[in-house]
Every structure is written in structure tokens, then in C-alpha cells.
Design a protein around this motif. Sequence first.
Motif, short mmCIF file in Angstrom:
data_model
loop_
_atom_site.label_atom_id
_atom_site.label_comp_id
_atom_site.label_asym_id
_atom_site.label_seq_id
_atom_site.Cartn_x
_atom_site.Cartn_y
_atom_site.Cartn_z
N CYS A 483 0.86 -1.18 0.00
CA CYS A 483 0.00 0.00 0.00
C CYS A 483 0.89 1.23 0.00
O CYS A 483 1.80 1.35 0.83
N SER A 484 0.63 2.16 -0.96
CA SER A 484 1.39 3.40 -0.95
C SER A 484 0.40 4.54 -0.78
O SER A 484 -0.73 4.46 -1.23
N GLY A 485 0.82 5.59 -0.12
CA GLY A 485 -0.08 6.71 0.10
C GLY A 485 0.65 8.04 0.11
O GLY A 485 1.82 8.12 0.48
N THR A 486 -0.05 9.07 -0.34
CA THR A 486 0.49 10.43 -0.33
C THR A 486 -0.57 11.35 0.26
O THR A 486 -1.75 11.15 0.02
N THR A 487 -0.11 12.36 0.99
CA THR A 487 -1.05 13.32 1.55
C THR A 487 -0.88 14.66 0.84
O THR A 487 0.24 15.07 0.55
N PHE A 488 -2.00 15.28 0.53
CA PHE A 488 -1.97 16.63 -0.03
C PHE A 488 -2.44 17.60 1.04
O PHE A 488 -3.33 17.27 1.82
N TYR A 489 -1.82 18.78 1.07
CA TYR A 489 -2.11 19.73 2.14
C TYR A 489 -2.78 20.98 1.62
O TYR A 489 -2.53 21.38 0.48
N ASP A 490 -3.59 21.60 2.47
CA ASP A 490 -4.22 22.86 2.05
C ASP A 490 -3.30 24.03 2.38
O ASP A 490 -2.16 23.82 2.83
N ASP A 491 -3.80 25.26 2.14
CA ASP A 491 -2.95 26.43 2.34
C ASP A 491 -2.50 26.57 3.79
O ASP A 491 -1.46 27.18 4.08
N ASN A 492 -3.29 26.03 4.71
CA ASN A 492 -2.90 26.11 6.13
C ASN A 492 -2.06 24.92 6.56
O ASN A 492 -1.93 24.62 7.75
N ASN A 493 -1.56 24.20 5.55
CA ASN A 493 -0.71 23.06 5.85
C ASN A 493 -1.45 21.92 6.56
O ASN A 493 -0.84 21.12 7.25
N GLN A 494 -2.75 21.92 6.39
CA GLN A 494 -3.55 20.84 6.99
C GLN A 494 -3.77 19.75 5.94
O GLN A 494 -3.97 20.07 4.77
N PRO A 495 -3.71 18.49 6.35
CA PRO A 495 -3.95 17.43 5.37
C PRO A 495 -5.32 17.61 4.73
O PRO A 495 -6.31 17.75 5.44
N LYS A 496 -5.31 17.65 3.40
CA LYS A 496 -6.54 17.95 2.68
C LYS A 496 -7.09 16.69 2.04
O LYS A 496 -8.28 16.42 2.07
N LEU A 497 -6.17 15.92 1.48
CA LEU A 497 -6.59 14.72 0.77
C LEU A 497 -5.47 13.68 0.84
O LEU A 497 -4.30 14.04 0.76
N MET A 498 -5.86 12.45 1.02
CA MET A 498 -4.87 11.39 0.94
C MET A 498 -5.30 10.47 -0.18
O MET A 498 -6.48 10.18 -0.32
#
Length: 924
Positions: A483-498
Motif C-alpha cells: 500500500c502506498s499513500g500520499t497526503t496533499f495539504y491545504d494552504d494552512n498546511n492541513q492534510p486535505k486529501l490522501m
Amino acid sequence: MSRVMKPWTADELREIANLPTHLVVIIGPDNTFIKTNEITNHILGWEPGEIIGEKVRNFTHPEDWEDTIVTMSGLHLGTKKVVTEFTNRCLRKDGTYRWISWSASINGGCIYALGIDVTEKVQFEHELTIQGLVLESISEGVVICDEEGTIVYTNSAEENLLDYGSDELLGKPIQVINGHDEVKSKEQLRKVFEDIEKEGIWIGEWDNIKKDGTKFTTSCRVTTLMLNEERHLVIVQRDISLRKRRQQEKDELQNRFRTFFEQSNLPMEIYDMEGNPIVVNKAWEDLFQTSKDNLKGYNILTDPSTVTTGMLPYLQRAYAGEAVDVPAFYIDPVTMVGRPGRGRWLEAWFSPVKDENGKVKELAMILKDVTEAKETEAKLKVSQSNFRVVSDRLSMAVKVAQIGIWEWTPGTEKVYWDETLEGIYGYEPGGFSGKLEDYTATIYPDDREGMWKIIAESQASKKPYIVEHRILRPNGEIRWIHCSGTTFYDDNNQPKLMMGTVIDITEKKIAALDQQFLADISETLSQSFNIHENMNEIANLAVKYFCDGCVIDQLKSDGEIERIVVAHGNPEIREKVFKIHEKFPQRYSGEHPLFTALITGKTVMLEDSRPLWPQLAERFGPEYLLEIAHINAKGNIVVRLKGRDNLLGTMTFFTNHGSTHKFDQRSKWLAEEIAYRSSMSLENSLLFLNSQEAIKTRDEFLSIASHELKTPLTSLTLQNQMRRRQLEKGDQSVLEETKYLRMIDADHHQLRRINRLIDDMLDIARIRAERLTMHKEEFEFCTFIEDVIERFTPQMSAVGCDLSISLNTSVILNADRYRIEQVVVNMLTNAMKYGAGKPVRIEVTRTNYKISFLVHDNGPGIDQKDVERIFQRFERAVSGREISGLGLGLYISRQIVEQHDGTLFVTSELGKGSTFVMELPLNA
Ligand code: ADP
């Protein structure tokens, strides 16, 4: 229509009857005229008294009769006791009708009706109604007034114009709406009438005042109209403040347009109907890098490039009056305006400019330079098509490679899985709920904590993660995934999408684990030559890895099965399995998975061994069944352990009911691999043990051999020294004949002994080198035996062995006489050696095929376990040196007999003597 008022009094009625201004009729209860006055007769043209006694109906217009009779009946019946007003048409003597408006009341059963001739008024209203319908539909304001200036009609456009309600202006003087005083108003009307008389129409500006006092001017046309034989003015007015405003707006618009045209960065040009340019703007000049002056003589309708660019059909449509969008076309400035420059992509909008009648008078063209966009689009197209290829390939690869895709918005409960991923997790397409808790449940419980930890670490370090873990399918199956995963962050550096991918690596992972397991097995096996220890460890490894129990049975040389190892997580079961074997010892025979595997070499795999029970019960009895039921075994795999030449035993793997282990082809393969590795190791260990034993035996042999050699040599040396000493002392007795001969015999005996030892050792060397050759000749066997025995008889009697011989046959044998003698001598020597002092029986018997030579002694006998061993090299059943011998005789003898295709064997029992038998085939 009738109106109701108070009833007339008797006085009033009297007065009414003589009214000089009104029509007066009195109608009797039978609806006939009782009385009429002068006026009535005058207006209607009847002579006085002419209509008295006549029916009212005959003098009423048929269309009005219904209303009339209803009104009269109402009066008679008393439902209309008051003065009732109504209008009807009454017949004149000349046959025409007059509109009379009546006011009627009842008194003494008679109707008293008072009338006014309203014929003109009704006609006027009628006319006005018809005209009004026309006037109403006029969008301009219409006012009609009489010569006095009294307003008799306004249409709704006029009312709207002046903000008055419907009919609110009727009856009002005209100055209410023109804002003038009465004098000025009358003056204006007079002037208008004058002008109309001269010109037929009056046109001018008309002052107006709205209801709220706002003044404004309209453009006005006034004509006259005869209504009710009176002159009326019809004033039609248009609000020119609106027109003025419109003009202003138009001017502004034009102004704006001019500015827009001149300053717009959209290139624009206007052509006349002949195709000649009228004007172009700055942007146009910039686009074509030319000035409008250079356009002299240019004509767009004769420009051939409109054909090549594809613009012509659009141009024609635009000239025909249609506004058209021209899709992007390419123009080459060289051909268009004869100027070098960069070729451009243009989009155009052709707009025909029309006059008031909708006739096209000019053509405006607005161009848009879309070169950049077009080039970008072209690039985009290429990159899009590349992207499409890449993404198609990617999605194909993803599909083919069975890569599952997931998405999760951290902090939410929603997880997205694509169909491939659902498949990996054992769901039907669309079968996964998408809930976070359901996702967590799919992670194998032991791996859950680690999994979330890795995700948390990945988010902390902002790096993608890769993890391999186990999952649980809905049917309980365990699978391994990568399983591989990446996290995308919003402008406030909060995880937005994985998001990430999943590959099912179960097969790979299991293969790797299997390899590791087998490597562990091999390593264990190579650790020591201690068979028992190794096997025990292997069985435990197997139990840990893919089964619940493992049993290793070793096949002994006598066909017995020895249970050497039992491994199981439950010590009680382990004990049980050992005990069952003790209680029901098995031999290498019969139908049992153990033996089937052992004999055929084919692995026996039973997913459920219970169907085998009846068969086992038959063989071992019901008690056996009770015992094995305790083991609770379900699946069974039995594999054979086999060395290069020898069957070594079996390994049995089993699963228990209710266990997570389940046997399949992979388990079978694993079992076979373990067996293969174990067999090799087992054989090597056995070989090692044998070689150890052999070394020990050889060492023993060397010490015995040296002792055996040394004994006669010592004896010879001693004899030799003793004689020398005697002779040196002058003792001549040693030379005395009988004594000397005895000495020679004794020496000869010792030398023969040495010789025989050396011969045996040489024979061993020959056998090893396979150079023990036979020189066959024909001889009579019994005679030959007799000769040997004869030579032995003195020795036999010397050791006290009585010989009984039975040789009642005669047979010619083709054999190596010297070698067969060696065997016979060995057999007799042993009988003499081990059965000293006791009788020895010698027998020769024959059948058609073979001859048997048997030597029976009454010596100590041989233990059953040694009967085969003594035929091997250096093997002796007696220990050490109690009886001399190298343990080579029987070995060499058997080799010789076997070279004659015969057999040499012993039957013996401890304490009961031994019988050695040599059998030789007769056709050899
Ligand atoms: P050796 O007699 O020199 O030891 P053999 O090969 O002739 O060697 O015999 C091997 C072994 O077999 C002997 O050591 C002895 O233990 C056993 N053996 C042979 N013959 C007899 C016999 N007749 N009675 C008892 N034991 C015997």
C-alpha cells in the motif's frame, strides 16, 4: 340598466303628468297605454290619443322588450316599489326608434313613467365606444374634447402618460391636463380649430401637466371629429421628451461607439456595400502593421484570399444581412496587405449595419487575434493527446497490473475505493461501504497499529509512505497488500486529501515467506548431524508456519516404523500421537496413507481425513479410532523421506478442525520441499553416522589385525630365540628329529595364520577394487567337501568337536574351486572356533536348481540384531579379543558366494547354536 330611487308621492305624480319637458305615459295593469302627454306624441310622432289602449309591447324595440317587461312586472309585483330607471327604444310613427330614458313608479296598479329622448347621446356613446376601441389600441396618448374644452374621452396611453386612473379625466376641462389657465386654454383651442379649418390638421408641441404637477411637452397632432353633431378635437400626442432623451442616448451611444471603435484593442473595419473599406481602427492597423491609407484600392469582395481563408461564405451571409461568427482562420499578411509579417490566426464577427428599414448599408467586421490561443491550443492538443496516451496507458497499466486506487479526506468518514481495489479486498464492484470504520476493519488486527503509525509518521514528515500489511477479506481470507499513500495539504498546511495505490502481493509475499521458511529449514538441517534434534526443530518450524501438527516416522531396516518426532502446539496432543504409535505400532505394510506415500513416493494429501476412518477402524480396531479422534485432525499431508537408495521414513503434517491453517497445493509443495531437504539431510546424517561407525570399526580392526598378526609373529620370534639359546648352550635336543619336525609344524601353523590374515586383507582390497575374479572349473561337490573335511578332522577333534556328516548326493558344480574352498573353510573354522567342544553337523542337500551346504554348530548363537551385520566388513558379533578373528571371513565369503549367484546366510538364536547355509545354483 335601471336605477332605483324613492317612490313618487301623489303630488309629485300629478305634477309629473303635466311636465312640459318630459315624455309622460301611464300604463294600466294590462300593460296598455292609459295616457300619454303632448311631448310623448310629439317625439314619437303619434296623434294625441292614437296609442291609448295599445299594448306597450307593440311600441317597444323587440331587443329591449325583455328588459322592459321585467321592469314593469317588477313594479306590478311590488318587488320594485320605488322609482325605477331604465332605457329602451320606442317606436316612432315613421317606423324608426328613439332611445328613451325612463323613470317609472307604480301607483294604484298603474305605472307612471317619465321619459327623456336620449337617442343622440346613446348614438354618440356608441360611436365613441367603437372609436374608443380603436383609440385604445393606439400607443400614443389620445384625448377627445368638445369645443368647450370638456374632456369626453382619454385612452389608456394618455392616462398612463399623465398618471391618471381610468376615466378619471372624463368631464374635466382641458386645462387640467395642459396646465394653462382657462383663458389661455380657450385661446389655444380657438387657434387649433382655426388651423384645422385651414390645414385639416394641427401639428405642434403640446404642453402637459401630470397629476403630480410634473410638466412635460409632447409632439402633437390634432384633428376634428364630429360626434353627436358637435365638433370635437382629437388630440394625439407623443412624449417627445422621450424622443429627445432617445436622441441624446443615441448620440451618447454613437460617441461611445466611436471611442470604442477607435480605442478598442479589437481590430475593426467597416466596409461599404461594394466591399470597399470605409474605416479601420488603430488596433486593425497594428494587427496588419499598415495604415488605413494603404487600403486605398483594396476591395474585400475581390480579395482572393477570402477564398483561401474560407472567409467568403461568411462574408456573403453578412452582406445578406446576417450577423455571423467566423471561426478562426489563418491570414498571411503578405497576401492580405502585401506586407511582410507574422502570419496570424483570427476570429471574426461580421455585423451588417442596417438602416431604419432594415436594409444593409454597411458591413462592420470585428477581428480577434487568436494566434497565441491557437498556438497554445495546438500545443495543448499535442500535450493533451500525449497526456491522453499516457493516461490511457496508465489506466490500462493500472488495470492490467491490478493496481487499486483509494482516496480519503482526512477528518472525514468517507473513503473512496475503485473497483480494482474492491476486488483486492474481496468485494463485488460497489460492495465497499466507503466508511472509514469499515476500512479499518479490513486491516489484519496485528497490523492495524503499525499501519496508523506509518500514516501518522508520513504526515508528520510530509513524505509519501509505503507499507506492506495483511488484510482480512469478508470471507476471512488473509491477503498481503503493498500500500502506498500520499497526503496533499491545504494552504494552512492541513492534510486535505490522501490518496494512494494498493497492489495485492499475497502470492509474492507468500512466495518470499515460503522461501524464507525453506531457507530456515535448510539452515536448521545443516546445523548438526544430530538427526533427532534437527527433525524436532523442523517439525516445530512447520507447525509454526503452515500446519498444526507434524509427525516424523523413521523406517527401520526390519520394516518397523519408529516415531521419532511429534510437534504440536498442544503438549497433550503431542503425547497422544506418540502414545497411539506405541499402542498401535505400525509396520511397513498395508493400506495406510503413510505406506502409500512411502511405497509410491507420491504425496498423499487429504483435506479431511475422516472418510478414511472406517478403513483404519477395520485395520486397527475401533479403539484406535477413539484414540485418533482425540487428536482432532482434519487435513493430512504425508510425504516420503527417501535417500539416494533407501527409504528413510515419512513426514506427516496435519491441521486441526477449527484451525486457520488449510491445506492446498501450496501446503503440499511446502511439505514436499521440507521432505526433500530433510531426506537429504537425514541420509547424510545416517551416512555420517555410518562412516563414524565404520571409522570406529576400522580402528578396531587395525588394532585386532595388528594383534592377530603380532600373535603368530611373537610366537615365531620366541621359538626362534629359544632354539638359538638352546643351541648356544650346547643343547642339541632341538635338533632331535621328532622335536624338530614338531617345531617346523608349529612354525608352519603360525606362518599359515599370518598368510591367511594377509590373504584376507588382500581379498578385501580386491573386493573393494572389484578385482576379486573367479576361475571356474567343473568338479564334483561332495567329493570336494569330503577332501576339505578330511583335512579338518584332526583340528576338529583337537577342539573336541564331533562331526556328523551327511553327503548323500552327488553333483557336478561349475565354480572357482579354490574360492568355494575358502568359504567352506571359513564356515568350518567358525563352527570350530565358536562351537568348540560341541558337536558340529555338516549337510549337503540338493534340488534341481541348487546345492546347499549347511554347517550347524552348537555354539553361543548370534543375536537376531547381528545376523545381517556379521556379513559386513570388519563386523564381529563377539566383542574384542575373546575369540580371535578380523570379522572379514563372512564378508569375503558372501562376496564369493554372490559372485557365483548364490547366497550365504545364517539362522541362529542366542544360546541355541548357529546354522550357516551356502546355496549355489546348479546352472551357474
Ligand atoms: P571372525 O570370525 O574372524 O571374527 P567372521 O567374518 O568369520 O570373522 O565372523 C564374523 C563374526 O560372526 C564373528 O566375529 C562372530 O561374532 C560371528 N560368528 C561367525 N560364525 C559364528 C558362529 N558359528 N557362531 C557364533 N558366532 C559366529
